[in-house]
Design an enzyme around this catalytic site. Structure first.
Site, short mmCIF file in Angstrom:
data_model
loop_
_atom_site.label_atom_id
_atom_site.label_comp_id
_atom_site.label_asym_id
_atom_site.label_seq_id
_atom_site.Cartn_x
_atom_site.Cartn_y
_atom_site.Cartn_z
N GLU A 295 0.80 -1.22 0.00
CA GLU A 295 0.00 0.00 0.00
C GLU A 295 0.84 1.27 0.00
O GLU A 295 0.32 2.34 -0.31
CB GLU A 295 -0.92 0.00 1.23
CG GLU A 295 -1.96 -1.07 1.19
CD GLU A 295 -2.83 -1.08 2.44
OE1 GLU A 295 -2.80 -0.11 3.20
OE2 GLU A 295 -3.55 -2.07 2.63
N HIS A 296 2.11 1.19 0.37
CA HIS A 296 2.92 2.40 0.49
C HIS A 296 3.63 2.70 -0.82
O HIS A 296 4.13 1.80 -1.48
CB HIS A 296 3.94 2.23 1.61
CG HIS A 296 4.53 3.52 2.05
ND1 HIS A 296 5.60 4.10 1.43
CD2 HIS A 296 4.17 4.36 3.03
CE1 HIS A 296 5.89 5.24 2.02
NE2 HIS A 296 5.03 5.42 3.00
#
Length: 178
Positions: A84-85
């Site tokens: 997600e980053h």
């Protein structure tokens, strides 16, 4: 009255947050450098990244940062990474933070030396940001990360986005480091 010893913090973000063995190998490579104090290893399963914080005298901190980046390049394959980053590489970002006895200008100079070594010895494209940036357009991390790992081949092909150090060639396994 004695002067405080020079102390430099490093807070690299590695693109691995799920495999404890890989995270441990990177942390051990950092901690093995004499004079380094490992402060925190913070893995994130959903973000699929780990933030490691350590401090030491500037030469030890630079050596530990290099060893951590080298371990990440050996053990993380970005071709299989999803999280997600935002990220650009096995070692996504490796900030140096002056704590005592080191100015921001000195920390920026140290970041440049680390970036040059990473590019020369590991063949990883390196971008400089913040106080170490060589171009105003690269001061903000978000601008450099734009397009992330998947957009890196096109970014490297654009002369405006050639790395500060290292080849303007896509390193599929390790990506790039900021």
């Amino acid at each position: 009255m004695s002067k405080d010893p020079a102390l430099l913090e490093c807070v690299p973000n590695f693109s691995e947050g799920r495999d404890a063995t890989v995270i441990d190998r990177i942390a051990r490579a950092i901690e093995a450098v004499d004079g380094i104090q490992l402060l925190e290893v913070d893995p994130g399963r959903s973000t699929h990244r780990t933030v490691i914080t350590f401090v030491g005298a500037p030469p030890a901190t630079l050596e530990a940062a290099f060893q951590g980046i080298a371990a990440a390049a050996e053990h993380i394959d970005m071709r299989r990474h999803h999280g997600e980053h935002p990220r650009m590489g096995a070692t996504d970002v490796c900030p140096l933070v002056p704590i005592s006895g080191v100015t921001m200008d000195e920390a920026a100079s140290l970041a440049r030396a680390l970036g040059e070594r990473v590019a020369r010895e590991l063949g990883i494209p390196v971008y400089l940001y913040g106080a170490a940036a060589t171009q105003a357009a690269r001061r903000q991390l978000d601008a450099i990360r734009s397009g992330e790992y998947e957009g890196l081949p096109a970014k490297l092909a654009d002369p405006a986005w050639h790395p500060d150090y290292g080849p303007a060639q896509f390193n599929a396994r390790s990506g790039a480091t900021v």
